[in-house]
Design a protein around this motif. Structure first.
Motif, PDB file in Angstrom:
ATOM      1  N   VAL A 191       5.947   2.061 -12.648  1.00  7.34           N
ATOM      2  CA  VAL A 191       6.087   0.614 -12.471  1.00  7.34           C
ATOM      3  C   VAL A 191       5.901   0.250 -10.991  1.00  7.34           C
ATOM      4  O   VAL A 191       5.115  -0.634 -10.645  1.00  7.34           O
ATOM      5  CB  VAL A 191       7.464   0.142 -12.988  1.00  7.34           C
ATOM      6  CG1 VAL A 191       7.724  -1.300 -12.581  1.00  7.34           C
ATOM      7  CG2 VAL A 191       7.532   0.290 -14.498  1.00  7.34           C
ATOM      8  N   VAL A 192       6.584   0.977 -10.117  1.00  6.12           N
ATOM      9  CA  VAL A 192       6.507   0.693  -8.679  1.00  6.12           C
ATOM     10  C   VAL A 192       5.077   0.852  -8.175  1.00  6.12           C
ATOM     11  O   VAL A 192       4.547  -0.010  -7.461  1.00  6.12           O
ATOM     12  CB  VAL A 192       7.463   1.635  -7.905  1.00  6.12           C
ATOM     13  CG1 VAL A 192       7.162   1.599  -6.414  1.00  6.12           C
ATOM     14  CG2 VAL A 192       8.900   1.240  -8.159  1.00  6.12           C
ATOM     15  N   ALA A 193       4.424   1.946  -8.589  1.00  7.87           N
ATOM     16  CA  ALA A 193       3.063   2.180  -8.122  1.00  7.87           C
ATOM     17  C   ALA A 193       2.148   1.055  -8.576  1.00  7.87           C
ATOM     18  O   ALA A 193       1.262   0.620  -7.831  1.00  7.87           O
ATOM     19  CB  ALA A 193       2.556   3.523  -8.634  1.00  7.87           C
ATOM     20  N   GLN A 238      -2.335   4.143 -12.522  1.00 11.28           N
ATOM     21  CA  GLN A 238      -2.438   2.814 -11.943  1.00 11.28           C
ATOM     22  C   GLN A 238      -3.519   2.052 -12.689  1.00 11.28           C
ATOM     23  O   GLN A 238      -4.588   2.587 -12.952  1.00 11.28           O
ATOM     24  CB  GLN A 238      -2.769   2.911 -10.451  1.00 11.28           C
ATOM     25  CG  GLN A 238      -1.613   3.547  -9.694  1.00 11.28           C
ATOM     26  CD  GLN A 238      -1.815   3.521  -8.196  1.00 11.28           C
ATOM     27  OE1 GLN A 238      -2.690   2.855  -7.672  1.00 11.28           O
ATOM     28  NE2 GLN A 238      -0.978   4.269  -7.492  1.00 11.28           N
ATOM     29  N   ALA A 239      -3.213   0.788 -12.997  1.00  8.16           N
ATOM     30  CA  ALA A 239      -4.052   0.026 -13.921  1.00  8.16           C
ATOM     31  C   ALA A 239      -5.336  -0.446 -13.260  1.00  8.16           C
ATOM     32  O   ALA A 239      -5.578  -1.639 -13.126  1.00  8.16           O
ATOM     33  CB  ALA A 239      -3.248  -1.149 -14.465  1.00  8.16           C
ATOM     34  N   ARG A 240      -6.183   0.510 -12.827  1.00  7.14           N
ATOM     35  CA  ARG A 240      -7.401   0.138 -12.114  1.00  7.14           C
ATOM     36  C   ARG A 240      -8.407  -0.544 -13.024  1.00  7.14           C
ATOM     37  O   ARG A 240      -9.086  -1.459 -12.638  1.00  7.14           O
ATOM     38  CB  ARG A 240      -8.056   1.384 -11.519  1.00  7.14           C
ATOM     39  CG  ARG A 240      -7.273   1.936 -10.376  1.00  7.14           C
ATOM     40  CD  ARG A 240      -8.040   3.022  -9.661  1.00  7.14           C
ATOM     41  NE  ARG A 240      -7.121   3.708  -8.781  1.00  7.14           N
ATOM     42  CZ  ARG A 240      -6.411   4.743  -9.152  1.00  7.14           C
ATOM     43  NH1 ARG A 240      -6.536   5.233 -10.363  1.00  7.14           N
ATOM     44  NH2 ARG A 240      -5.569   5.310  -8.324  1.00  7.14           N
ATOM     45  N   GLU A 295       0.835  -1.210   0.000  1.00  3.76           N
ATOM     46  CA  GLU A 295       0.000   0.000   0.000  1.00  3.76           C
ATOM     47  C   GLU A 295       0.866   1.254   0.000  1.00  3.76           C
ATOM     48  O   GLU A 295       0.522   2.256  -0.600  1.00  3.76           O
ATOM     49  CB  GLU A 295      -0.929  -0.025   1.215  1.00  3.76           C
ATOM     50  CG  GLU A 295      -2.191  -0.810   0.936  1.00  3.76           C
ATOM     51  CD  GLU A 295      -2.968  -1.136   2.198  1.00  3.76           C
ATOM     52  OE1 GLU A 295      -4.086  -1.602   2.060  1.00  3.76           O
ATOM     53  OE2 GLU A 295      -2.429  -0.910   3.311  1.00  3.76           O
ATOM     54  N   ARG A 296       1.989   1.146   0.705  1.00  3.70           N
ATOM     55  CA  ARG A 296       2.880   2.300   0.713  1.00  3.70           C
ATOM     56  C   ARG A 296       3.459   2.573  -0.666  1.00  3.70           C
ATOM     57  O   ARG A 296       3.632   3.716  -1.059  1.00  3.70           O
ATOM     58  CB  ARG A 296       4.015   2.066   1.695  1.00  3.70           C
ATOM     59  CG  ARG A 296       3.588   2.402   3.097  1.00  3.70           C
ATOM     60  CD  ARG A 296       4.779   2.427   3.982  1.00  3.70           C
ATOM     61  NE  ARG A 296       4.351   2.182   5.350  1.00  3.70           N
ATOM     62  CZ  ARG A 296       5.179   1.910   6.325  1.00  3.70           C
ATOM     63  NH1 ARG A 296       6.456   1.821   6.077  1.00  3.70           N
ATOM     64  NH2 ARG A 296       4.733   1.727   7.535  1.00  3.70           N
ATOM     65  N   LEU A 297       3.772   1.484  -1.380  1.00  2.00           N
ATOM     66  CA  LEU A 297       4.313   1.658  -2.734  1.00  2.00           C
ATOM     67  C   LEU A 297       3.292   2.334  -3.631  1.00  2.00           C
ATOM     68  O   LEU A 297       3.625   3.162  -4.466  1.00  2.00           O
ATOM     69  CB  LEU A 297       4.685   0.303  -3.338  1.00  2.00           C
ATOM     70  CG  LEU A 297       5.962  -0.345  -2.828  1.00  2.00           C
ATOM     71  CD1 LEU A 297       6.203  -1.643  -3.588  1.00  2.00           C
ATOM     72  CD2 LEU A 297       7.148   0.587  -3.035  1.00  2.00           C
ATOM     73  N   ARG A 298       2.031   1.945  -3.450  1.00  2.00           N
ATOM     74  CA  ARG A 298       0.974   2.516  -4.285  1.00  2.00           C
ATOM     75  C   ARG A 298       0.845   4.009  -4.059  1.00  2.00           C
ATOM     76  O   ARG A 298       0.742   4.782  -4.986  1.00  2.00           O
ATOM     77  CB  ARG A 298      -0.363   1.885  -3.910  1.00  2.00           C
ATOM     78  CG  ARG A 298      -0.798   0.820  -4.825  1.00  2.00           C
ATOM     79  CD  ARG A 298      -2.204   0.476  -4.483  1.00  2.00           C
ATOM     80  NE  ARG A 298      -3.121   1.449  -5.059  1.00  2.00           N
ATOM     81  CZ  ARG A 298      -4.418   1.373  -4.877  1.00  2.00           C
ATOM     82  NH1 ARG A 298      -4.935   0.427  -4.144  1.00  2.00           N
ATOM     83  NH2 ARG A 298      -5.207   2.267  -5.439  1.00  2.00           N
ATOM     84  N   PHE A 353      -1.097  -3.960  -7.617  1.00  2.00           N
ATOM     85  CA  PHE A 353      -1.472  -5.366  -7.761  1.00  2.00           C
ATOM     86  C   PHE A 353      -1.171  -6.148  -6.496  1.00  2.00           C
ATOM     87  O   PHE A 353      -1.933  -7.033  -6.113  1.00  2.00           O
ATOM     88  CB  PHE A 353      -0.778  -5.981  -8.979  1.00  2.00           C
ATOM     89  CG  PHE A 353      -1.423  -5.553 -10.263  1.00  2.00           C
ATOM     90  CD1 PHE A 353      -2.630  -6.120 -10.650  1.00  2.00           C
ATOM     91  CD2 PHE A 353      -0.866  -4.573 -11.059  1.00  2.00           C
ATOM     92  CE1 PHE A 353      -3.265  -5.713 -11.816  1.00  2.00           C
ATOM     93  CE2 PHE A 353      -1.490  -4.158 -12.220  1.00  2.00           C
ATOM     94  CZ  PHE A 353      -2.687  -4.728 -12.599  1.00  2.00           C
ATOM     95  N   ALA A 354      -0.063  -5.809  -5.815  1.00  2.73           N
ATOM     96  CA  ALA A 354       0.296  -6.547  -4.607  1.00  2.73           C
ATOM     97  C   ALA A 354      -0.668  -6.264  -3.465  1.00  2.73           C
ATOM     98  O   ALA A 354      -0.864  -7.087  -2.588  1.00  2.73           O
ATOM     99  CB  ALA A 354       1.721  -6.196  -4.194  1.00  2.73           C
ATOM    100  N   SER A 355      -1.292  -5.076  -3.480  1.00  2.00           N
ATOM    101  CA  SER A 355      -2.199  -4.756  -2.376  1.00  2.00           C
ATOM    102  C   SER A 355      -3.603  -5.255  -2.666  1.00  2.00           C
ATOM    103  O   SER A 355      -4.565  -4.836  -2.038  1.00  2.00           O
ATOM    104  CB  SER A 355      -2.208  -3.257  -2.109  1.00  2.00           C
ATOM    105  OG  SER A 355      -2.738  -2.583  -3.220  1.00  2.00           O
TER     106      SER A 355
END
Lengths: 273, 260, 210, 228
Positions: free
Chosen positions: A260-262, C133-135, A9-12, A267-269
């Motif tokens: 890319v990081v965001a 972000q790919a929402r 979530e922090r990365l996002r 996806f990870a969150s």
């Protein structure tokens, strides 16, 4: 605030301040330590380099025909071409047909360290008012039009001016131009009557139109900051243009990394909104 | 004496003039009713004001910088101001603090009058204060620096930027995001700024939607009818483009045949 | 009477002036052309008054801040007014072409405008990180095109992969141009109809309500 | 080395400090930013007031030459100031009407040509000089038509019309993405010279001092917030 955020979530939701700090670094570091990232070198730029590299003695007409507003774009090209010229066995006669030219001359001399001596190897004739008519008059009669140099000494007293009467006596004409009508004026008044070798440093806005003079009327051209970057790469004097180019490259790469990081974070969150 | 280059302008203006008159006539004497589809961006305006009211924090409105009422982008400012009159009525009704910032001072008397009249209409004339409408600066970036400051100092909860917007848009929108404001942005012809509105704002009015907003909010039958006129004009332009394409396609074919 | 003066007169002025401007384009007569030019002169003069109105408004606002001693604000208001009046004093007495005025402008207005534009570079980054972000499918389209254009703008890109470097310019040149043209045409129709309604006296936002 | 004059040095210091103060806003709103902001607004207000006075002077010349008609804009201009009055504010409608009329007139004469006709005419040629050019022309053509359809308001966008409008929406999203990416370069092209100025030898000391000042102020306000 009580809930602890996961790493994903922090990365996002990267703290904007972290983004700002990284962007500052990406811009500042290449400015302080230019990397000289490779770029494609355009043919007109290479021809400017060849024209200066091929000089074996003689004199060069250097026109600093710039307006103050073009400083960030044109200063790097001015510095790198003069620096290259200073290593060649040539005499350089600087002149301006814009009133803000002298400011550039000061800034230029501030940035250059050279073995050449003022008066013997180079001179600055200052600003000559009169636009296209002045360019024509100067091309036909250099000492008669300039009379004195920028610092007030008579032109005849300067050793560097010996044997220079008309544009024909110059091995090369270089000019840095802000106003597109000066691009035309130089071709009309200097190239057409005297058929001298000429090189023009152009603003990026003027480049697409005025590059049509290449290769028939002018032997080479630089395209604003882009041309300066290419020229710095050719000569190896990495300066303001290279550092700007590196900074822009680094910032673009950084943006791609951020995205890319965001997205990894997204996806990870668990793809929550 | 019609110059050839102005030929198209003349007929386009004439065509739209006739269409507008016709639609007004249809509403007045034939009682035509026009339905306009839902526009989420405009519905969001009330939602944003509601949120600001709950939080008791101010609502901010601007028509953007650089453009002037007497310039070619004047109509876009007028479109933005017609939305302002709705926003001001809402803030008057719910007693929400309102801050309208103005860049070029020629818009100032107009913005002031619109806000004043909206408060008057809602019976809250005594609550109108002259510092609701602030001229910050005529210089674009000085204006933007002022708006940034206002956003952070006064904790704006809803931000509306509707009009001909210039580069400062992103400065204002990003600062709005930073203070957690709900934002609705919209611009007509400034396509360069639209991506930033789409990226940062919660809702965006794109292109012609800012002109539709006035009619949509007021539900005034006559204004709705002019929407109908615009749609007919759109179909006409689409038809014109299609016909033009077909004609050029075949004329090219004809040309190449002739060359053979 | 009052409604006539307060409403109909302004409506009439707007309509006459607007029609005058349009007629000038079609070159109907010398009188039209010269009067349109004169009206534009007038507008320049009126906008001059408007600019002064702006300065008066700013002064009023900040004098008020100082009088009320608004916490954390009023000392800055004093600075603001001091800077403003020194500009006016220098600009009016020595003209804007004077060295002093140019000094002020180059020391304050020019660098500050420049740095505000630089803030945009920071904001364009932080906004991108959130928006790209790919929402959903729409967000993917938005993000992908933006990134491809960014890649195409990297100066060294043609040396790495010339094919990849060409996608960005293609996006800007073909679909973007097409979509923006459609957007501009419809927005223009909106502008024209709003204009016609104004000339017909049907768009009265600029008159308040009574 | 050529010595810079005192005035130039002062100018550099002024501009560099103000630049650093504005950049500090990226961290938080603070007194130094507020100072720069108020100086900027004051400077701009002064500058435009001077410009305004110059514009008014334009009108005085024909007036002195005896052109009585130029009394009208002078009176209308003064009427702008009635906006401060609680009762007579409606008088400002007269200059506003003139201004609005001019703006509407000007846009009505340029918009049809620039935003409609000139957008249509280059879009209708479908055949290009090679297959790829033709493909591009067709994409552009489709993008134009579908995005126009998106702006139909008086019909619900359902069925086939809805699908066309949806395609238009996607084309617009592509356009927004592309335009966003392109603007990144433009904005960096301003940021980089600003940074180069901050880091140039002439201004390095001023930049350093500015940064120290900002850190000091931020640290002070942080400690004060913490102790509360």
């Amino acid at each position: 605030m009580s809930e602890k955020k996961t790493y994903a979530e922090r990365l996002r939701a990267l703290d904007p301040r972290a983004i700002y700090v990284l962007l500052t670094l990406a811009v500042v570091v290449p400015i302080l330590f230019p990397l000289g990232l490779p770029i494609q070198i355009a043919a007109p730029t290479r021809d400017v380099y060849n024209a200066i590299e091929g000089l074996k003695g003689g004199a060069v007409w250097y026109g600093i025909d710039l307006l103050a507003v073009s400083l960030p774009e044109m200063m790097p090209a001015l510095v790198v071409t003069v620096r290259h010229l200073m290593t060649k066995p040539v005499k350089i006669v600087f002149v301006s047909f814009t009133s803000e030219g002298p400011m550039y001359y000061y800034k230029l001399m501030d940035q250059l360290k050279t073995q050449k001596k003022y008066g013997e190897d180079f001179a600055y004739l200052g600003f000559i008012p009169g636009e296209e008519t002045a360019i024509a008059a100067y091309a036909h009669d250099v000492p008669g039009t300039a009379k004195k140099d920028y610092f007030g000494s008579p032109v005849e007293a300067l050793p560097v001016m010996k044997g220079i009467k008309t544009a024909k006596d110059f091995a090369l004409v270089i000019t840095c131009i802000s106003l597109s009508l000066h691009n035309d004026a130089y071709v009309r008044q200097v190239f057409t009557p005297f058929n001298v070798k000429m090189v023009q440093v152009m603003l990026s806005v003027n480049y697409p139109e005025k590059i049509l003079y290449y290769p028939h009327q002018i032997v080479g051209a630089l395209n604003g900051i882009k041309g300066a970057t290419e020229y710095e790469q050719l000569t190896g004097y990495l300066g303001a243009a290279t550092s700007a180019n590196d900074a822009i490259t680094m910032a673009h790469v950084l943006l791609i990394l951020f995205v890319v990081v965001a997205n990894i974070g997204y996806f990870a969150s668990g793809r929550k909104r | 004496m019609l110059k050839v280059g102005n030929f198209g302008t003349f007929y386009l203006l004439l065509f739209l003039f006739v269409l507008t008159l016709l639609s007004i006539w249809l509403v007045r004497s034939k009682g035509m009713k026009v339905h306009v589809r839902r526009l989420a961006g405009i519905d969001a305006i009330n939602e944003a004001i509601g949120r600001a009211t709950e939080l008791a924090r101010p609502v901010h409105f601007t028509t953007g910088t650089m453009a002037t009422l007497y310039g070619e982008e004047g109509p876009q400012i007028l479109a933005g101001l017609s939305i302002l009159s709705h926003i001001a009525s809402q803030t008057a009704k719910y007693r929400t603090p309102l801050v309208v910032t103005v860049c070029h001072p020629s818009t100032l008397p107009l913005a002031e009058e619109i806000v004043r009249e909206s408060y008057l209409k809602e019976g809250r004339a005594d609550e109108f204060r002259p510092d609701m409408v602030r001229h910050l600066s005529t210089e674009q970036q000085a204006y933007a620096s002022g708006v940034q400051g206002i956003f952070l100092r006064e904790k704006v909860a809803a931000n509306f930027m509707i009009g001909p917007l210039y580069a400062d848009t992103l400065i204002i929108a990003e600062t709005g995001y930073r203070v957690g404001a709900m934002q609705v942005g919209g611009t007509g012809t400034k396509t360069v700024q639209l991506p930033f509105l789409v990226a940062v704002c919660d809702y965006t009015l794109i292109g012609e939607e800012i002109f539709a907003a006035g009619a949509y909010i007021s539900q005034n039958p006559e204004q709705l009818a002019t929407m109908f006129a615009e749609d007919i004009a759109k179909f006409a332009v689409i038809a014109l483009v299609l016909i033009g394409a077909i004609v050029t396609l075949f004329s090219k074919e004809l040309l190449s045949l002739l060359k053979l | 009477m009052s409604v006539l003066v307060r409403r109909s007169f302004p409506l009439g002025i707007a309509a006459i002036v607007g029609i005058l401007m349009i007629l000038e384009l079609f070159q109907v007569g010398k009188e039209i052309t010269s009067s349109a030019a004169m009206v534009r002169d007038w507008v320049v003069i009126i906008s001059g008054f408007a600019l002064c109105l702006g300065a008066v408004h700013v002064t009023g606002f900040h004098v008020n801040q100082i009088r009320k001693r608004t916490a954390g604000r009023w000392p800055f208001s004093i600075v603001l007014l001091a800077v403003m009046f020194s500009y006016i004093a220098v600009g009016v007495s020595l003209t804007t072409m004077s060295g002093t005025y140019r000094w002020l402008y180059d020391a304050i207005n020019f660098p500050l405008a420049q740095v505000m534009f630089s803030l945009l570079a920071f904001y364009i980054f932080s906004a991108a990180v959130r928006a790209f972000q790919a929402r959903n499918f729409e967000a993917v389209a938005f993000l992908l095109c933006a990134i491809l254009v960014v890649i195409g703008n990297i100066p060294s890109m043609p040396l790495i992969s010339s094919a990849l470097a060409q996608i960005g310019p293609w996006i800007l040149d073909v679909p973007t141009k097409g979509a923006f043209r459609g957007l501009l045409i419809t927005a223009a129709l909106g502008i024209i109809v709003l204009g016609i309604r104004t000339l017909l006296g049907r768009e009265t936002a600029y008159l308040g309500r009574a | 080395m050529i010595r810079l004059e005192l005035a130039q040095v002062a100018q550099i210091w002024f501009s560099i400090l103000l630049t650093v103060f504005v950049l500090s806003f990226l961290h938080s709103e603070n007194p130094l930013y507020r100072l720069a902001e108020h100086i900027f607004i004051g400077a701009a207000a002064g500058h435009f007031a001077v410009m305004g006075i110059a514009s008014i002077k334009i009108g005085l010349t024909p007036l002195q030459a005896g052109n009585i008609l130029y009394v009208i804009p002078m009176i209308l201009g003064l009427l702008m100031f009635t906006t401060f009055s609680r009762r007579q504010y409606w008088l400002s409608r007269f200059p506003i009407a003139l201004i609005v009329g001019t703006g509407v007139g000007l846009s009505l004469r340029t918009v049809p040509q620039a935003n409609v006709l000139q957008q249509i005419s280059p879009s209708i040629t479908l055949l290009g000089k090679d297959p790829f050019a033709t493909f591009n022309n067709i994409i552009l053509f489709v993008a134009l038509l579908t995005s126009m359809t998106y702006f139909i308001f008086t019909r619900e966008l359902r069925g086939p019309l809805g699908n066309i409008a949806k395609a238009g929406r996607y084309f617009m999203l592509i356009a927004f993405g592309g335009s966003y990416g392109g603007t990144v370069l433009t904005r960096l092209a301003t940021l980089v010279p600003t940074m180069q100025t901050l880091l140039s030898p002439d201004s390095l000391i001023a930049t350093g001092l500015g940064c120290l000042l900002v850190l000091g102020v931020l640290g002070y306000s942080y400690r004060r917030a913490k102790s509360k």
